[in-house]
Design an enzyme around this catalytic site. Structure first.
Site, PDB file in Angstrom:
ATOM      1  N   GLU A 462      36.157  41.655  46.775  1.00 33.92           N
ATOM      2  CA  GLU A 462      36.684  42.690  45.891  1.00 33.92           C
ATOM      3  C   GLU A 462      37.454  43.744  46.687  1.00 33.92           C
ATOM      4  OE1 GLU A 462      37.233  42.012  42.632  1.00 33.92           O
ATOM      5  OE2 GLU A 462      35.075  41.649  42.577  1.00 33.92           O
ATOM      6  N   THR A 464      39.828  43.385  48.570  1.00 35.55           N
ATOM      7  CA  THR A 464      40.316  42.895  49.858  1.00 35.55           C
ATOM      8  C   THR A 464      41.746  42.378  49.774  1.00 35.55           C
ATOM      9  OG1 THR A 464      39.269  40.770  49.344  1.00 35.55           O
ATOM     10  CG2 THR A 464      38.041  42.279  50.756  1.00 35.55           C
ATOM     11  N   GLY A 545      39.606  44.863  29.577  1.00 38.34           N
ATOM     12  CA  GLY A 545      38.892  45.920  30.276  1.00 38.34           C
ATOM     13  C   GLY A 545      37.552  45.516  30.836  1.00 38.34           C
ATOM     14  N   ALA A 546      37.289  44.220  30.921  1.00 39.81           N
ATOM     15  CA  ALA A 546      35.984  43.743  31.381  1.00 39.81           C
ATOM     16  C   ALA A 546      35.996  43.313  32.838  1.00 39.81           C
ATOM     17  CB  ALA A 546      35.511  42.573  30.513  1.00 39.81           C
ATOM     18  N   GLY A 547      37.110  43.493  33.522  1.00 40.67           N
ATOM     19  CA  GLY A 547      37.178  43.065  34.906  1.00 40.67           C
ATOM     20  C   GLY A 547      37.429  41.579  35.063  1.00 40.67           C
ATOM     21  N   SER A 550      42.356  40.269  32.176  1.00 37.12           N
ATOM     22  CA  SER A 550      43.113  39.949  30.967  1.00 37.12           C
ATOM     23  C   SER A 550      44.594  40.231  31.194  1.00 37.12           C
ATOM     24  CB  SER A 550      42.586  40.776  29.795  1.00 37.12           C
ATOM     25  OG  SER A 550      42.654  42.165  30.083  1.00 37.12           O
ATOM     26  N   ASP A 595      44.576  38.146  41.275  1.00 33.95           N
ATOM     27  CA  ASP A 595      44.422  37.796  39.866  1.00 33.95           C
ATOM     28  C   ASP A 595      45.437  36.748  39.436  1.00 33.95           C
ATOM     29  OD1 ASP A 595      42.496  39.717  39.971  1.00 33.95           O
ATOM     30  OD2 ASP A 595      43.634  41.242  38.881  1.00 33.95           O
TER      31      ASP A 595
END
Length: 805
Positions: A462, A464, A545-547, A550, A595
């Site tokens: 995370e 990174t 918004g949930a990580g 999206s 992502d």
């Protein structure tokens, strides 16, 4: 004024309401001897509180109503422990190095006299809560901790502890003196300022009573026996001539460090002997080993704590597994005992250092990081191992020891798997149908095609990515569908089932950044060159918004569609970079390439191991299906946004750390560089850097573990990652911590928050048969704590962006 043999000046004074205040100046300090008087007009001190006895345990519980009036997490300019200014009438009238003063709203005192019957047990017994409580300020600075202070200052703190222990022990009615550092909202600490307290109890606390009974049973050399056994173990963190720091065999908390002195060391560390130097170095190392953010509860007590018969106790430096809650309104009568609100430990066994605190930075006696001392692979070794395996053929990977089975399921798949696959197909059919129907209604025509791209779960790694490090995400079976058609009117228009209406923009001359949700599809069109007008309609089952990215699902579904329709012929890695450009410049979120890489490059039952510097990627089989494991997503429903300040602040802090360390990015640092970083950087920047460095290491270890031992071996790495994000990078929230805690307590192999932080989702690696149990426990815990009900669902690693029709 007096001066100790170590050259530390002690200056006693009084506050406006008559409370004692004592200044302890560092050796060689040039501060003036005369200190400013306290010119405040203060109300009289509150009356002495009372304590009630629990007849079941014999413990005394202090009820101190005055403590409800304490300042609660004030801003730095109103810090009551900072030196007084014209605008801040704090508790300390003048500047200081270390200062001790009587607590204005104590749990014990201000009366101090003998109390009859304190050792008896009976129903509804109440006594006056006599004794004394003092506040110890370790530094005039608003932020920091013992671990961040130089050893010269720690020596002054030790002198203050020793001085006050001796003075308070002489007060009538005092049976035990206990100095400690306390930090963390979860245990009721309401100030971020680096400080501790000294409690002078009118009774011997239950834990100390048990300690004395153990000494009676084992013998007066109990601590020497304990030390000899621990020194022969692999749990030693720091070993010195006079003190040894170790993780105890029966550590109660997820990260606990005990410091024991040798039998030949003087009883008091506050002397001019070599043991003083050893002690202050040891305590600094112990505190660094378990240092936490200001919201994390920790109590650090020195040896020399007064006990009956002057028993010498070891120092304990403890970080506790907990959920954050409201500040406590009563004082526990037993230091070091489990608070009544603390659930069972939700992390792995703390008696194994490599799985305990979640960091690879604790220095041993030789100045090396603990991870190196304990055989954890260095980054270079892990990277070499991973690179070498890339040359292996797929057959060799599948036949190697511990490797997961091939990801192609046979027609004899388990009924549950077949049902799940059927449900997924039905869900995608429904989403596609909604997108097409929405397109027709919005634009009164048929789309040229339908494309989809998945959200992603970042298994580990995370923050990174923008530090040119390593990440290990996988695409999930939750997708965004884009129905798209080209037009020749030069207009971009986009709609979605999530919001009414249509957003519009000219295709040419788009000015970034763009406002609102349409910044994602229009930003992609801008990044690809906006070759013509287009109509876009979106539907999705990726929670916003949930990580779970999206945003990347939108970007990649649209970029895949426009790449085909505009006949650009771009490769997936090229689309990754264009998606990042859209999010960075059109949306204004300073994200990396993780992502988009997961959403475009993902494969079934596999993760994407990504080197964010070279942009090389490799598909790593997860083997979750064969191992009978599910990845449970716990969406806390706490919404986050990468475009808000917290994400950008973390990135800026990382860039500052790299610049001050003289490297191009934090990717260039290893765990061996952390001791130097701690000397160069301020406390906050150092903790940000430490997270990135150790998180890179955890990614490499996770990839190696998946290849060599399978997915059940990665649980401790997930746990450690969460601790680091919670405490070093400070991007978690109470809902995420509770989700992780309860998942681990009810069967999860490992758990961590995922995504950019400040809300969003946690993930838990759960045996298939335990999923319902974990969901039930998490849901009940959220209801108990007054949080909105979480949205819990299992996901599987799925294929990346594709055309649906």
């Amino acid at each position: 004024m007096t001066t100790t043999a170590a050259g530390i000046r002690i200056i006693a004074d009084r506050l406006a309401d008559g409370r004692d205040i004592i200044y302890f100046d560092d050796a060689g300090s040039e501060r003036p001897v005369d200190r400013a008087a306290d010119a405040r007009e203060l109300d009289p001190r509150p009356a002495t509180a009372h304590m009630r006895q629990d007849v079941l345990t014999g413990e005394w519980i202090t009820v101190a109503a005055a403590r409800s009036n304490r300042a609660h997490l004030p801003p730095a300019e109103l810090d009551p422990l900072a030196p007084q200014t014209a605008s801040n009438p704090s508790e300390v009238p003048d500047d200081y190095d270390v200062v001790v003063f009587e607590n204005r709203s104590p749990s014990f005192g201000p009366a101090h006299h003998g109390v009859e019957g304190v050792e008896e047990i009976g129903f509804e017994r109440s006594l006056e809560s006599v004794g004394r409580c003092e506040v110890v300020c370790f530094s005039p600075a608003h932020d920091g901790s013992v671990a961040s202070l130089p050893t010269t200052r720690i020596r002054t703190i030790i002198e203050a502890w020793a001085h006050r222990t001796e003075a308070l022990s002489a007060l009538p009615g005092v049976a035990q003196v206990f100095p400690f550092e306390n930090r963390g909202e979860a245990i009721g600490v309401t100030l971020h300022h680096p400080h501790g307290q000294i409690y002078a109890y009118p009774y011997v606390t239950p834990r100390t009573q048990q300690l004395l009974r153990s000494i009676e049973r084992v013998g007066p050399d109990l601590f020497q026996q304990l030390l000899e056994r621990e020194q022969a173990s692999d749990r030693v963190l720091i070993r010195g001539e006079h003190f040894t720091a170790f993780v105890p065999f029966a550590a109660r908390w997820p990260s606990r460090c005990t410091c024991c002195r040798t039998a030949t060391s003087p009883t008091s560390p506050a002397s001019t002997t070599p043991s003083a130097t050893s002690w202050r170095s040891s305590i600094r190392g112990c505190c660094a080993a378990s240092t936490r953010s200001t919201r994390t509860p920790r109590r650090t007590s020195p040896p020399g704590t007064r006990r009956p018969s002057r028993t010498a106790a070891p120092c304990g430096c403890t970080s506790r597994s907990r959920r954050r809650g409201a500040p406590s309104t009563s004082s526990s009568s037993s230091p070091g005992r489990r608070p009544p609100w603390a659930p069972g430990s939700a992390t792995s066994c703390p008696s194994r250092p490599r799985r305990g605190c979640g960091r690879c930075c604790d220095a041993d006696a030789g100045g090396r990081p603990c991870c190196a001392a304990r055989g954890v692979r260095t980054r270079a070794a892990s990277a070499d191992r991973i690179r070498s395996s890339r040359a292996a053929s797929a057959d060799r990977i599948r036949s190697s020891a511990g490797a997961p089975a091939p990801r192609i399921r046979s027609s004899r798949a388990a009924p549950a798997d077949r049902i799940r696959s059927s449900r997924l197909e039905n869900r995608m059919t429904e989403i596609t149908a909604r997108a097409v129907a929405g397109f027709r209604e919005a634009f009164d025509r048929e789309p040229d095609g339908v494309w989809s791209a998945p959200g992603r779960v970042n298994l580990i790694g995370e923050h990174t990515d923008y530090n040119e490090g390593f990440v290990l995400p996988f695409a999930i079976d939750r997708r965004t569908v884009a129905a798209v058609a080209l037009t020749d009117d030069g207009q971009l228009q986009a709609g979605t089932t999530a919001e009414p209406g249509v957003q519009s923009s000219a295709a040419e001359g788009i000015e970034v950044p763009l406002p609102g949700w349409s910044a994602y599809p229009f930003g992609v069109a801008w990044a690809l060159g906006a070759r013509s007008g287009a109509r876009i309609f979106l539907d999705s089952d990726v929670p916003v918004g949930a990580g779970l990215s999206s945003s990347a699902a939108v970007e990649c579904s649209v970029s895949t569609a426009l790449d085909e329709l505009w006949d650009l012929g771009l490769s997936k890695p090229e689309l990754v970079l264009l998606g990042q450009k859209a999010e960075n410049e059109a949306v204004g979120a300073p994200t990396g390439i993780m992502d988009q890489s997961a959403s475009l490059l993902g494969e079934r039952d596999a993760a994407v191991f990504l080197d964010c510097r070279t942009q090389e990627s490799e598909v790593v089989p997860l083997g979750l299906e064969a191992a009978g494991l599910e990845v449970l997503v716990i969406d806390t429903r706490v919404k986050h946004s990468h475009a808000t300040g917290g994400y950008g602040e973390r990135r800026a802090s990382c860039e500052l750390g790299a610049r001050l360390m003289g490297v191009g990015s934090l990717r260039d640092l290893s765990v061996d560089d952390l001791p130097r970083a701690q000397q160069v950087l301020d406390d906050v920047t150092f903790r940000r850097v430490r997270h990135i460095v150790t998180e890179n290491e955890r990614v490499l270890q996770t990839v190696a573990a998946l290849r060599e031992r399978g997915p059940r071996a990665i649980g401790p790495l997930l746990d450690a990652s969460h601790v680091s994000m919670r405490d070093d990078f400070e991007i978690s929230v109470p809902e995420l911590d509770l989700a992780v805690e309860m998942a681990r307590a009810t069967g999860a192999i490992g758990a961590r928050m995922t995504g950019g932080g400040f809300g969003g989702a946690a993930i838990a690696l759960v045996p298939r048969e335990q999923v319902a149990t974990v969901i039930d426990a998490v849901t009940k815990a959220f209801a108990r704590d007054g949080f909105e009900a979480p949205n819990c669902f299992a996901v599987r690693a799925d294929a990346g962006a594709r055309r649906e029709s």
